[in-house]
Scaffold this active site. Structure first.
Site: not given
Length: 237
Positions: A89-90, A93-94, A161, A172, A190
């Site tokens: 994936g690209d 944010y978290h 991802g 995950g 993404c």
């Protein structure tokens, strides 16, 4: 095959610390798999980590740095960190108000099909959203869970991802539950231009009980994977 999953809730934890911990668990499973060649009676464990991270942006191995719209100084000003990581994936944010789930599984305990694994992760979230009368769907060619796909109002509510090696998974999903969506304005989520991001609390117009959402995720994960979570090892750090 061992279909028991050890559940650990890490609470609010630094991204790099959690990534390092994932790597420890991942290596443990891989090492046991190598030992199984000579001791076939050995069982590999499975883990599922819940965590909430402080503000952080992560870029997958195939990601494009231009999708991060902040300089190093701007990151600092926003109290956010940034990591290039080893998932697919690209950029994503978290942060607070987001439920992040990291299944660290030996897929040989379940099924050896990465595409099926990703579809099952999506289905867990789709079924969880349905309990809130939210219709989550897939968007062709774009891993994760979306709302109103195929309309001008398409928006992503859950990013995914993963990394897999020797059929062992890590990383995950990240489900926006009470997330501050303003932080997504600093990236092209993404790497997909022109599509919005949403959160469960925005869709429902109220703050959501995150522990309740976690319980629903666990329930649907157990059903789809025909697994049993070991609740005796839930921890909060």
């Amino acid at each position: 095959m061992n279909k028991e999953i050890q559940l650990q809730d890490l609470g609010n934890k630094d991204y790099k610390e959690t990534w390092d911990y994932q790597e420890v668990l991942f290596k443990e499973i891989v090492d046991i798999k190598l030992e199984k060649r000579n001791q076939p009676e050995l069982e590999t464990p499975n883990y599922f980590l819940f965590v909430e991270h402080p503000h952080v942006y992560t870029l997958g191995k195939s990601g494009d740095m231009s999708n991060l719209l902040l300089s190093e100084k701007q990151l600092e000003a926003k109290g956010a960190t940034f990591y290039k990581i080893n998932r697919g994936g690209d950029i994503t944010y978290h942060g607070p108000g987001q439920i992040v789930g990291y299944p660290i599984l030996d897929l040989e305990n379940f099924f050896t099909d990465i595409h099926k694994y990703l579809r099952f992760l999506e289905e867990v979230i789709i079924l969880t959203l349905a309990e809130y009368n939210i219709i989550g769907t897939r968007s062709e060619g774009e891993t994760g869970v979306w709302l109103d796909v195929g309309t001008p109002f398409a928006r992503k509510i859950c990013a995914m991802g993963v990394r897999a090696s020797r059929w062992v998974t890590m990383h995950g999903f990240a489900l926006n539950v009470n997330a501050n969506l303003g932080y997504f304005d600093n990236i092209i989520p993404c790497g997909i231009k022109g599509k919005a991001v949403t959160s469960l609390h925005v869709e429902l117009g109220r703050t959501i009980d995150e522990e309740e959402v976690k319980a629903k995720i666990i329930e649907h994960f157990q059903t789809l994977f025909e697994a049993k979570f070991n609740s005796s090892v839930i921890i909060n750090q």
